[in-house]
Design an enzyme around this catalytic site. Structure first.
Site, PDB file in Angstrom:
ATOM      1  CG  ASP A 188      -1.692   1.159   1.437  1.00 47.63           C
ATOM      2  OD1 ASP A 188      -2.248   1.603   0.435  1.00 47.63           O
ATOM      3  OD2 ASP A 188      -1.782   1.654   2.566  1.00 47.63           O
ATOM      4  CB  THR A 209      -1.731   6.415   2.074  1.00 47.28           C
ATOM      5  OG1 THR A 209      -1.884   6.821   0.727  1.00 47.28           O
ATOM      6  CG2 THR A 209      -1.889   7.575   3.004  1.00 47.28           C
ATOM      7  NE  ARG A 259      -3.332  11.960   1.662  1.00 48.58           N
ATOM      8  CZ  ARG A 259      -3.756  10.718   1.628  1.00 48.58           C
ATOM      9  NH1 ARG A 259      -2.964   9.776   1.181  1.00 48.58           N
ATOM     10  NH2 ARG A 259      -4.957  10.386   2.038  1.00 48.58           N
ATOM     11  N   GLY A 310      -4.567   4.029  -3.993  1.00 51.74           N
ATOM     12  CA  GLY A 310      -5.797   4.651  -4.445  1.00 51.74           C
ATOM     13  C   GLY A 310      -5.551   6.043  -4.998  1.00 51.74           C
ATOM     14  CG  ASP A 311      -2.667   8.671  -3.354  1.00 54.13           C
ATOM     15  OD1 ASP A 311      -3.799   8.778  -2.855  1.00 54.13           O
ATOM     16  OD2 ASP A 311      -1.613   8.870  -2.748  1.00 54.13           O
ATOM     17  CE  LYS A 317      -4.861  -0.638  -2.166  1.00 50.86           C
ATOM     18  NZ  LYS A 317      -4.557  -0.057  -0.862  1.00 50.86           N
TER      19      LYS A 317
END
Lengths: 1240, 370
Positions: free
Chosen positions: A413, A415, A687, A768-769, A869
């Site tokens: 992941d 973040t 972000r 997810g960014d 994922k």
């Protein structure tokens, strides 16, 4: 007690079962029924609050435990053998004696189980006897009782800082707003306070809550384990229904904070509470090694059957060849001799009993013991201890330690895993104008430099451990004096460090923002121009920052014992670090969030005026909408205003009329400009969040409000309805601006990634960014290198995706086939976005995608959902048949963590869900390096070698018996006393391999970390290959041949008797087996010496004692005085020496030759180990540069120097852009950081 | 490189620990103990097996083994052994008739005599063995077929022998003493040795029958029931094994002390042989004086009371005369083995020396291939 008929009892039980299984439960107060017998109680069907997590009861322990143990195939096998031994025609040993090994093993396991169960019992008892207050009608007050006395339908009063005994529907609190704050860190690990609201409209009209007046029916759903979800409504006597959700439920295990007392109605008790339903025991996974081991056990079974077949056929032909009836053939009791074929048939079973040890009985137990030892050492590694959170590595899965040494793919992941998930406000864009906050950036850079020296940055972890409590005295004192003093207090704290390390966002670095001068000017201009109208977009922007969140303000003076981090004694408890960062940023510009209640938000403006906004609705964040909104009523304009914040792509498509056009007539396209800024932020790795405003007309609000209420009260499809109602309102938004928040890389992340990659592990980052953010972070953490070929895959439809995939694959193939690129491994990286990924993972494209991914050094997946994922992980794991590891910290990583072979949770800012689902939990990403490279390698090599050794040991020993069969007419005679055979396996040779499996150290941790390539030895098949197994089997056969035939030839045609012949064989075998192990042991510590010498000493002591005492015991072996007479005979020693030498010579020679002629990497590493540390470091450096010049991997940072581990977090590569990504883009901040990097 | 980071952390932990002192609710630090054991840094000896390091071991083994082997070989060769097969398979063999006609059921003993010549005199004590071939005394059910408690003089076991003795447990309703197949198949040939001196007269050679069994067997493991007085009474109510002609208390008519379970021939037989071809000590011929050899070279006659049938299982019977040394009977194997292994080790040592010169030198600059 009246007598009830059994029929009645059964009917009652059935009714209870039905009541428990119903989808909806109706609960009423117990008070009217107080003192009545149990049969009259309305809530009697629901379990009480006493918990019992023990598996066994005292009476039933033995049968239940036996039943559990017989679930294991191995145990059944051995009991079957023991039973076989009771059949007279086939028995090989004394039947009773044959039971001993299985009894010992099973009783050891039972002891272990009993001990664990007893510990559970003790903790249960402690919990059950915790005190609590239950309302009693008879006494008209709350009575002190125990947790176990709480029943569904009771009224329980909890006080501040008390733990809640059961799941309570909150009815009343001491707070004027009917709010109760709870800390749920016990449950989900989130450290911020959660607000819970008392059910409105029930009894809270009176100042004092009267439980006896409660005469409604509570209807709630069946118990489930979802901590964030609860559906219930209360039906009043007048049939009016009031809905309630999780916001009115106090969960068992939470702690009440900041609220003097609260009263709740028990909805679920005991095992039905959400915390108990979430409480799963340790998980059992089967490791790859164990799966392979089971295959080899099957081979052992085949081998055993083959050997037994040889025995059976041999016995048959031996009997056939006899010309008559010899005197040594004993008929059965009736004087009848079995026919050769029948005897041969029986002999097959006798042989199974005789050679049963071939299937390693104690292997499974030994593996368990070894893993306990390995986990002990992993747990105790001081390098992986995090002083800030006071946490060690936790091993949740007890039996996959060795999988850590075989990882080929890591899915990470971003973040919170690669980054710290501590947000620092960096820049913002308002109304299409960018405000770079240069001063702030400079300040951050300066601060960072300072703090790095002090080693503070990485110490700020927000676990509210009790250490803070010790500081209360001084802090509370500070709270009464003015802020200046408070600052001094803080400085003092910083010196002593402990406080500042324990509190989130307390450091100036993270909370304080130096305002941008331009923006300040703009703001003051706006304020003066708009006057009290408050309709300036700049003001709105900051109001949105302040209001649009769920941050809870707690006062430092309140009971919640946590030092205030901000001035004004305000402390912000945010669910996500982004929110806190934004609130702090707004504060820097004078917009201070003062208080938040369920109904209102109080904000202080820069002018000093305090505004109280009426909070009408909070549309909470969810992952489908990707945004949250707050609907407030402006106190001055009386407008209904909806502030929305969210991800840019979730906001941009909802934009309606631009705000500014209407206001100023400026024709510039704010949306486009903001989008441009957003892209820039993303490239910088920030972000991004967009802020919008919408004014809702009163009519619209009224109609919407009705819908909303209906949705909230719904019990079915509630989520969907609530979401739909939110979507309904969130349209036609006006863009205010956007913010860029920096999420800093964790310490040593680039180093760790480089090391993992050198170790042959492919690292995939799933985030997810946005793509740009992700790529930037990818460069920052050296997942992507500048000289890499980055393939960016992003396409809208499947056709495009297919062709793109084919093209790229072709390209990559050509690239690697190009003769110019033969020497240099092509460093190809793949960046793919969520939509394309979905298409690529469809069954027809999957193989092509995986082939492409295999060629890539790293893969970056952006914009992926939690489900995607886990799909990626599953596909890679199943299709490529590789060992995968998933690491993550948040709830969105849980799927992935569970899908991978090894799940690692990072106990970070985002709660404990990931940790609870994981197999191992660490506190920083950098710990992964030592966990895999050192502990993984050790655990794997240790266990693999131990298992191979175990197989060898059993075969080598049992074959002695097998060879003897050729000289006793295949009659199943054992020339070794059976007791000694049992002891041999249970005592004399069991401890050394276990110790070997726990403590052997082939290469030191320093070298393993310094030369990550060593990790590759464990990947794929590793040391435990198919061939390794068979080579060791062959060696076992050879050694047993030597151990049998040298004594045989020496004693041939002499007057030696059966057991006197067996004694030297047993002794020789012991020496051979132990010395074989000592060839394999790589590092001899005192423990090794003690265990090895102790085993030999134990053999002699036990055997001597046994043959000295035992005159007629254990017929027919008659061990009496045999070893003594043997030890008086020089032949015995001469035999022992030569046999051991001959048996071990080939293995010894093999090791020597391999080590001399073709040394393995591990051996070279061991030689490295023997150098003194300085020389070794020098050597590693040289070797690295040598390798670098070969052009395999040219990396400037790869030389591990002492400064690396302590160096600042964010080492940026020099230019974050790459030709594939398009736009040349430079930012001043970035250059700053680059210069910094160059200086350090 | 790691040292600096360790230090920083330790200091850090120390600081926070010190700051915790003030409060009552100070949390116990979970920091693992930084001990060598827990951190897996125990001082260790790390041998690496390479040609260079193991060279000396090979030469040492070679140098030690070869002399030992030569010593063993020489002492084995000094042992004098004479073996004669008297089964009587061939017609030429004097025992042919006995072998052909004899079975377990025969009641009349069969006599035969075998002549042989010793070419060399036997100097020291001579051990006289009988050897059996193809006799599987180690068969599982045969080995089990005995009752050690009974043999140890246990009264209840005498009256109720162990089940393991089946089917040689009872005979005509009476318990068999000693029970079991081993006892039942007791070797019962008697051998006598005569020296034919130059005059042609037969001189009986005195055969000592004491001391042929293990001391512990004779004195601890095997005991007669109820002491040694009047064995007839002690064994009353028992029956002799079916194949025996005499009951156990009349095994030795010449020496009353050598009867019952402690009869040494019986004890020797009861120690079941490990391998199907074995020998058992029968008698000892003691050296009489230092001047004359125990058994001078010359003509001998072996007088056999042929009672034991072996042809039913293709067995062979032998009589063996042997002197013994410190290492037991004649067996050149161990000596040869030591010499061979010693030589191999020496040879391997040389090979390793060559390898060491070729390869080991580059180890210091070796690199780790990927």
């Amino acid at each position: 007690m009246t007598w009830t008929s059994p029929l009645e009892l059964v009917r009652d039980a059935l009714r209870g079962q039905r009541a428990r299984d119903k989808d909806l439960r109706s609960l009423v107060s117990n008070l009217p029924y107080e003192g009545l017998e149990k049969g009259k109680q309305p809530n009697r069907y629901f379990p009480g609050n006493a918990i019992k997590t023990t598996k066994y009861s005292l009476l039933l322990f033995i049968p239940v435990n036996l039943f559990e143990q017989f679930h294991r195939l191995a145990n059944i096998y051995f009991v079957g053998l023991a039973i076989l031994n009771f059949i007279p025609v086939v028995n090989a040993f004394q039947p009773e004696v044959a039971l001993i090994p299985i009894c010992v093993i099973m009783s050891l396991t039972a002891l272990k189980d009993a001990w664990e169960d007893f510990r559970r019992y003790q903790s249960d008892r402690k919990l059950n006897n915790m005190p609590c207050f239950i309302y009693s009608r008879r006494e008209k007050q709350y009575m002190g009782r125990h947790w176990k006395d709480v029943q569904v339908g009771d009224f329980v009063k909890v006080f501040c800082n008390e733990i809640i005994p059961a799941d309570l529907l909150l009815l009343h609190t001491s707070d004027t707003n009917s709010v109760c704050l709870v800390e749920m860190s016990n449950l989900d690990g989130e450290t911020n306070l959660k607000q819970r609201r008392a059910m409105s409209g029930l009894c809270n009209t009176d100042p004092e809550f009267e439980p006896e007046s409660f005469n409604s029916i509570v209807v709630c759903e069946k118990p489930n384990n979802n901590l964030n979800h609860f559906k219930c409504f209360v039906e009043k006597p007048d049939k009016e229904k009031v809905g309630a959700g999780i916001e009115s439920l106090l969960l068992r295990g939470c702690t009440v904070r900041n609220t003097d007392h609260a009263v709740g109605f028990v909805v679920f008790a005991g095992h039905e509470t959400k915390s108990m339903l979430n409480n799963n025991g340790p998980r059992y996974k089967r490791s790859k090694l164990e799966r392979k081991l089971n295959i080899d056990v099957i081979f052992c079974v085949i081998l055993l059957f083959a050997m037994c077949l040889v025995g059976a056929v041999g016995h048959y032909s031996w009997l056939q060849a006899l010309p008559g009836v010899p005197p040594y053939l004993v008929p059965d009791s009736s004087g009848h001799l079995n026919s050769p074929s029948l005897s041969g048939f029986y002999m097959f079973f006798t042989m199974i009993i005789l050679l049963q040890v071939l299937i390693p009985i104690s292997l499974y137990l030994s593996i368990e013991l070894v893993k306990i030892g390995q986990i002990f050492f992993i747990n105790n590694d001081v390098d992986m201890y995090d002083p800030d959170t006071n946490s060690r590595v936790q091993c949740k899965s007890l039996n996959i330690t060795e999988d850590l040494g075989q990882i080929e793919y890591i899915f990470s992941d971003k973040t919170g895993t690669l980054t710290e998930n501590k947000m620092v406000y960096r820049r913002c864009s308002v109304m299409g104008t960018e405000y770079p906050h240069k001063d702030n950036a400079i300040r951050l850079a300066v601060l960072e430099g300072e703090e790095t020296e002090e080693d503070v940055i990485f110490d700020q972890k927000p676990q509210p451990t009790k250490t803070t409590r010790s500081l209360d005295g001084s802090l509370e004192g500070n709270n009464f004096v003015d802020t200046r003093q408070h600052h001094r207090g803080r400085r003092r704290r910083k010196l002593s460090r402990s406080a500042s390390t324990d509190v989130a966002f307390s450091s100036e670095l993270e909370t304080e923002v130096v305002p941008d001068r331009m923006l300040l000017q703009q703001l003051s201009r706006a304020q003066s121009s708009s006057g009290s109208g408050m309709i300036d977009p700049y003001l709105d922007f900051f109001l949105a920052l302040t209001i649009c969140n769920t941050v809870v303000v707690s006062m430092a003076t309140a009971q919640r014992q946590r030092p205030a981090a901000a001035s004004d004694n305000l402390s912000y408890e945010a669910e996500s670090p982004d929110e806190a960062a934004l609130v702090h940023a707004a504060k820097a510009y004078g917009f201070i969030l003062l208080a938040r209640t369920p109904d209102s938000v109080t904000v202080r403006l820069p002018s000093g005026k305090e505004l109280v906004f009426e909070l009408l609705a909070t549309l909470t964040f969810d992952s489908t909408r990707k945004r949250m909104s707050v609907l407030v009523r402006h106190p001055i304009t009386k407008e209904y205003v909806l502030y929305t914040k969210g991800a840019d792509y979730a906001i941009m498509e909802l934009l309606g009329t631009p705000y500014a056009e209407r206001l100023s007539g400026n024709q510039k396209n704010i949306a486009a400009d903001t989008q441009h800024h957003l892209d820039c932020y993303a490239k910088e790795g920030l972000r991004t969040l967009c802020f919008t405003k919408k004014v809702v007309s009163e009519k619209l609000y009224e109609s919407w409000s009705v819908n909303r209420q209906r949705a909230l009260a719904a019990i079915e499809n509630r989520e969907e309805l609530v979401m739909d109602s939110a979507v309904e309102l969130e349209t036609n938004l006006s863009l205010l601006g956007a913010t860029g928040i920096e999420d800093r890389l964790q310490e040593s992340v680039p180093d760790t990634i480089v090391a993992l990659r050198e170790a042959g592990i492919q690292v995939w980052v799933l985030t997810g960014d946005k793509t740009e953010t992700a790529v930037n972070i990818g460069y920052a953490c050296r997942l992507l290198e500048e000289e890499d070929l980055v393939i960016n895959m992003s396409c809208k439809n499947k056709l495009l995706c297919t062709s793109l995939l084919d093209c790229t694959l072709e390209e990559v193939r050509r690239y690697s086939a190009d003769p110019r690129n033969v020497d240099t491994t092509p460093d190809i990286s793949l960046v793919i976005d969520g939509r394309t990924l979905t298409m690529a993972l469809e069954s027809d494209l999957r193989d092509r995608f995986l082939e492409l991914a295999k060629c890539c050094r790293s893969v970056l997946c952006c914009r992926v959902t939690p489900l995607q994922k886990s799909r990626v992980v599953k596909v890679v794991r199943e299709k490529l048949k590789v060992m995968t590891l998933a690491v993550g910290d948040g709830a969105n990583d849980v799927n992935m963590i569970q899908a991978a072979d090894v799940g690692v949770g990072i106990s970070g800012q985002e709660g404990m869900q990931a940790v609870m689902a994981s197999d191992f939990s660490i506190s920083h990403f950098k710990h992964l390096r030592k966990l895999l490279l050192v502990h993984g390698h050790w655990c794997y090599t240790r266990l693999a070698n131990m298992i191979i050794y175990f197989f060898y040991k059993n075969v080598a020993y049992v074959n002695l018996l097998f060879w003897y069969q050729f000289f006793c007419g295949f009659s199943g005679t054992a020339m070794i006393d059976y007791w000694l055979m049992i002891f041999f396996n249970l005592f004399f040779t069991s401890l050394p391999p276990i110790m070997f499996g726990i403590m052997d150290k082939d290469v030191s941790a320093e070298v393993l970390l310094g030369v990550p390539e060593l990790y590759r030895t464990g990947q794929g098949a590793g040391e435990y290959k198919f061939s390794t197994f068979w080579v060791s089997m062959l060696d076992a056969f050879y050694q047993s041949l030597v151990c049998f035939f040298i004594p045989y030839l020496a004693y041939k045609d002499s007057d030696i008797d059966v057991f006197t012949f067996g004694t030297p064989l047993n002794t020789i075998s012991l020496f051979t087996i132990l010395l074989h192990l000592s060839i394999e042991i790589k590092a001899w510590t005192w423990v090794h010496w003690v265990v090895m010498l102790g085993s030999v000493a134990m053999y002699f002591i036990v055997t001597l004692a046994y043959s000295g005492i035992c005159i007629t015991c254990n017929p027919p072996s008659n061990p009496y005085w045999i070893l003594q007479s043997q030890m008086a005979d020089p032949m015995f020693y001469l035999l022992c020496i030569i046999t051991t030498v001959v048996a071990l010579l080939p293995r010894y020679m093999f090791h020597v030759l391999r080590n001399s002629i073709a040394p393995s990497p591990l051996l070279q590493a061991r030689q490295l180990d023997r150098m003194d540390p300085c020389a070794r470091e020098q050597w590693i450096k040289e070797w690295r540069s040598f390798r670098g010049s070969r052009g395999v991997k040219c990396s400037r940072f790869s030389t591990p120097s002492s400064s690396n581990l302590e160096s600042p977090v964010d080492i940026y590569p020099q230019s974050p852009t790459v030709s594939d990504m398009g736009d040349e883009f430079t930012l001043n901040v970035l250059t700053d950081s680059c210069e910094r990097t160059l200086h350090t | 490189m790691m040292a600096s980071s360790y230090n920083a952390k330790e200091e850090d932990g120390h600081h926070s620990g010190a700051a915790n002192h003030g409060g009552a609710g100070a949390v116990k630090s979970k920091k693992p103990d930084n001990t060598a054991f827990k951190q897996q840094r125990l001082p260790a000896w790390q041998p690496i097996l390479t040609a260079g390091t193991v060279l000396p071991a090979f030469f040492v083994i070679g140098l030690i083994f070869i002399p030992i082997g030569i010593g063993l070989y020489v002492s084995s060769n000094n042992i004098k052994e004479f073996e004669i097969d008297y089964t009587g398979v061939d017609i030429s063999n004097p025992c042919y008739v006995c072998a052909k006609n004899f079975s377990w059921n025969s009641t009349t003993p069969c006599h035969c005599s075998v002549n042989f010549t010793l070419t060399q005199p036997f100097e020291s004590n001579v051990f006289m063995y009988y050897g059996l071939s193809n006799f599987y005394q180690n068969h599982r059910r045969y080995v089990k077929s005995r009752d050690d408690s009974q043999l140890n003089g246990d009264h209840s076991a005498l009256a109720y022998p162990s089940k393991e003795c089946e089917p040689y447990r009872t005979s005509e309703g009476l318990p068999i003493a000693p029970c079991g197949a081993i006892a039942n198949s007791l070797f019962n040939d008697t051998l006598e040795l005569y020296y034919i001196d130059l005059n042609g007269t037969r001189n009986e050679i005195p055969l000592v029958k004491k001391g042929i069994a293990w001391w512990t067997d004779k004195h601890v493991k095997f005991r007669n029931p109820g002491g040694n007085n009047n064995l007839t009474v002690a064994f009353r109510g028992t029956s002799k094994p079916v194949n025996w002609r005499k009951p156990v208390y009349e095994l030795d008519s010449t020496d009353l002390e050598n009867n019952g379970f402690i009869n040494e021939d019986f004890i020797v037989w009861m120690r079941t042989a490990a391998l199907p071809t074995f020998r058992k000590l029968y008698r000892i011929i003691q050296k009489k004086s230092s001047t004359t050899p125990t058994l001078p070279s010359g003509q001998y006659i072996l007088d056999i009371n042929y009672n034991y049938p072996v042809l039913s299982f293709d067995g062979r019977k032998r009589m063996i005369l042997s002197t013994i040394s410190w290492m037991g009977g004649k067996n050149p194997f161990l000596g040869i083995a030591y010499i061979t292994v010693g030589s191999i080790c020496f040879f391997l040592g040389v090979v390793l020396l060559i390898i060491h010169h070729k390869y080991d030198t580059r180890n210091n600059s070796a690199d780790i291939p990927n």
